[in-house]
Design a protein around this motif. Structure first.
Motif, PDB file in Angstrom:
ATOM      1  N   ARG A 159       0.854  -1.186   0.000  1.00 45.54           N
ATOM      2  CA  ARG A 159       0.000   0.000   0.000  1.00 45.54           C
ATOM      3  C   ARG A 159       0.896   1.244   0.000  1.00 45.54           C
ATOM      4  NH1 ARG A 159      -2.680  -2.929   4.429  1.00 45.54           N
ATOM      5  NH2 ARG A 159      -4.713  -3.731   3.769  1.00 45.54           N
ATOM      6  N   GLU A 160       0.269   2.395  -0.130  1.00 46.88           N
ATOM      7  CA  GLU A 160       1.026   3.642  -0.159  1.00 46.88           C
ATOM      8  C   GLU A 160       1.758   3.914   1.150  1.00 46.88           C
ATOM      9  OE1 GLU A 160      -1.350   6.913  -1.390  1.00 46.88           O
ATOM     10  OE2 GLU A 160      -1.740   6.102  -3.395  1.00 46.88           O
ATOM     11  N   ASP A 161       1.198   3.412   2.274  1.00 48.86           N
ATOM     12  CA  ASP A 161       1.833   3.655   3.572  1.00 48.86           C
ATOM     13  C   ASP A 161       2.959   2.664   3.880  1.00 48.86           C
ATOM     14  OD1 ASP A 161       0.466   1.345   4.092  1.00 48.86           O
ATOM     15  OD2 ASP A 161      -0.782   2.153   5.705  1.00 48.86           O
ATOM     16  N   GLY A 162       3.238   1.773   2.923  1.00 44.04           N
ATOM     17  CA  GLY A 162       4.318   0.812   3.109  1.00 44.04           C
ATOM     18  C   GLY A 162       3.876  -0.523   3.665  1.00 44.04           C
TER      19      GLY A 162
END
Length: 599
Positions: free
Chosen positions: A93-96
């Motif tokens: 995801r974008e948050d890692g």
């Protein structure tokens, strides 16, 4: 011939097995060690499956998509054709963080014509202990139990749900999908969303593979084995499972059926060494942290195995309502071996800690914690190394003075001394070096059988054991030492049959072993290579690789006569050994290409 012709798909949360005809015959949700929702593998009638049924004029071919854990199965009758792509979503995801839902996605890609087939969607929750009911809820099918332990499963598809439930014939006029999920979906599912999950998952696996060390020889086999190991990794804790299945028998019709959906500490040092060598330092460090977290400080109650979240109690149960694989009962969940005493565990733990200091930077706090553990382990070894135990093969009857167990006690003290040298903590040097010498002398005098001219399975025994082939790998003996050469030659003569190895041939709890233990053949190949018999070792290696299934996967065992795969599948230990052996060959071949000229 029947064989374990399956491929594994997974997302480091759970896994599923897909047959060479596209039948999903094994999956436990939501996690690796959960109850089965599809278990046809263990009972063809009761177990449950998700099958794609086509007419006999279809030719079926299967492979993995390049350097991924995504399986492609192509159905083609000449006029009509479609591709079935099976995967479990995993991507960043974008948050890692990682998106790893307990879902299985089956993406149907139209290749030509207008293929017709039917789908048999037949989940059996909780290992089919109770009846599973399936209802059409309009936008999805819900399968659930009413009696016993409640469980449920959700099915989404672009196909008509009524046709799926009634197993009516379907016509593929464009791409389509099916999604099986443990949780009800909060966002509407559709073909575009499914295709995006496929592309993201494919990208994740290809990126992971791109970071894997490449070798000049056997690169494809090494990569596939690395992907298997990653698929058997439980990301949440860092644990690596021994296998994705339970109760696949070592021999058809016998009782050597065990649950391998747990983490054996014995595999740990090999996992760390191999994964670090392949360039996956993060995976190695995560598993190392799992090991460190479960080591009790200043406490000798160290188990040989743990649950994937570090669980200590792995109580064994028998599912007597299931017939077992090819009618091989019993079917077990849990593993009673967790209570066994095995003295080799201390050397394996010390090897893990030693690998930590060799491979990774260590903070002062972490170093102090590990040094406490090191000193504690040496104290335990000093107190217990002279006692008998169950040994590496986890025999459930009598305790013995197994040579391998003594060897690993020696390893524990030897690595402790080396760790002390790294940390410049020589305070116990004299005492520890004396203990190391004492254990070495004991093995040298009592493990060697002058009549047999080999190190044997246990003190005073004439039985040979493949585990003694590891004496050189652990640094106890040099490959050129006459004792090691004679042990390798005697062990090969006694335990090798048509290029495949027994673990041992003496009777155990269930009689005489009758199948080959795959990792032992890799051990023999490595040993022959090290003592200079390189042509023979390479020939045996290439032969063994030919016994994998159609996707290059190995189980725990191989039948001597038919060469069919047996035992739990896919087996991490087998693929770990394959990587190590192939890497050794690749290095040796690169250094000495000339000796290959005869092949």
């Amino acid at each position: 011939m029947d064989n374990l012709d399956y491929g594994i798909i997974g997302n480091c949360k759970s896994a599923a097995l897909v047959s060479k005809t596209g039948s999903l015959d094994w999956c436990c949700l939501p996690n690796f060690d959960s109850a089965g929702v599809f278990a046809k593998l263990l009972d063809e009638e009761k177990g449950g499956s998700f099958e794609i049924l086509v007419s006999e004029d279809y030719k079926i071919e299967q492979d993995y998509l390049w350097e991924t854990n995504i399986i492609s199965t192509v159905f083609d009758n000449g006029t009509d054709a479609f591709q079935l792509i099976d995967f479990m979503p995993r991507y960043a995801r974008e948050d890692g963080s990682y998106y790893t839902p307990p879902d299985i996605i089956r993406f149907f890609r139209l290749l030509k014509g207008k293929p017709e087939f039917s789908i048999k969607y037949d989940p059996k929750l909780d290992f089919a202990r109770e009846k599973t009911y399936t209802e059409n809820k309009g936008t999805y099918l819900k399968s659930f139990t009413k009696e016993g332990k409640y469980d449920s499963l959700f099915f989404y598809s672009s196909f008509d749900l009524k046709d799926i439930k009634e197993q009516n014939k379907l016509s593929l006029t464009g791409n389509a999908y099916c999604l099986v999920g443990y949780h009800e979906k909060l966002i509407p599912q559709n073909l575009d969303r499914t295709y995006l999950k496929f592309q993201r998952t494919k990208t994740y696996w290809m990126n992971w593979s791109s970071k894997t060390t490449r070798y000049t020889h056997y690169s494809e086999q090494i990569m596939r084995s690395a992907l298997v190991l990653k698929a058997l990794t439980y990301k949440k804790s860092g644990a690596v499972l021994a296998a994705a299945t339970t109760s696949l028998p070592e021999t058809i019709g016998e009782e050597r059926n065990w649950d391998y959906r747990f983490c054996w500490i014995r595999d740990s040092s090999m996992v760390i060494k191999v994964m670090a060598g392949l360039g996956h330092m993060e995976s190695a460090q995560e598993f190392l942290q799992f090991i460190i977290d479960i080591i009790p400080n200043k406490d000798e109650k160290i188990q040989i195995m743990y649950g994937i979240n570090g669980e200590k109690e792995l109580t064994e149960h028998i599912l007597d309502h299931l017939k077992g694989y090819k009618n091989s009962q019993p079917v077990r969940t849990g593993n009673a071996a967790y209570i066994q005493k095995q003295n080799d565990i201390y050397g394996i733990l010390m090897e893990v800690i030693y690998q930590q200091f060799l491979q990774f930077e260590t903070s002062l706090e972490n170093s102090e914690e590990l040094w406490t553990i090191v000193r504690g382990i040496v104290n335990i070894v000093e107190e217990h190394w002279q006692q008998p135990d169950k040994g590496i093969w986890e025999l459930r009857t009598e305790d013995r003075h197994f040579v391998f167990s003594k060897l690993l006690c020696w390893v524990a003290v030897d690595r402790a001394i080396k760790i002390g040298e790294v940390l410049r903590m020589g305070i116990n040097d004299t005492k520890w070096k004396s203990l190391r010498a004492e254990i070495y002398t004991d093995i040298y005098n009592n493990g060697w059988n002058e009549e047999i001219q080999a190190y044997t399975q246990s003190y005073g025994s004439t039985d040979l054991d493949a585990s003694t082939l590891l004496m050189e790998s652990y640094g106890f003996i040099d490959a050129k030492d006459p004792r090691f050469i004679k042990t390798v030659e005697a062990t090969e003569k006694e335990l090798c049959k048509d290029g495949l190895m027994y673990r041992y041939k003496n009777k155990d709890d269930f009689g005489e072993p009758s199948s080959s233990f795959t990792i032992c053949t890799f051990w023999l190949i490595d040993s022959l290579f090290k003592i200079g018999q390189r042509e023979k070792s390479k020939k045996l290696f290439d032969q063994l690789l030919g016994y994998s299934n159609h996707l290059g996967l190995f189980s725990e065992d191989i039948d001597f006569k038919t060469k069919r795969l047996l035992g739990n599948f896919p087996q991490a230990y087998s693929h770990l050994a394959l990587i190590e052996t192939a890497a050794n060959f690749s290095k040796g071949i690169s250094a000495e290409e000339s000796w290959l000229s005869d092949f």
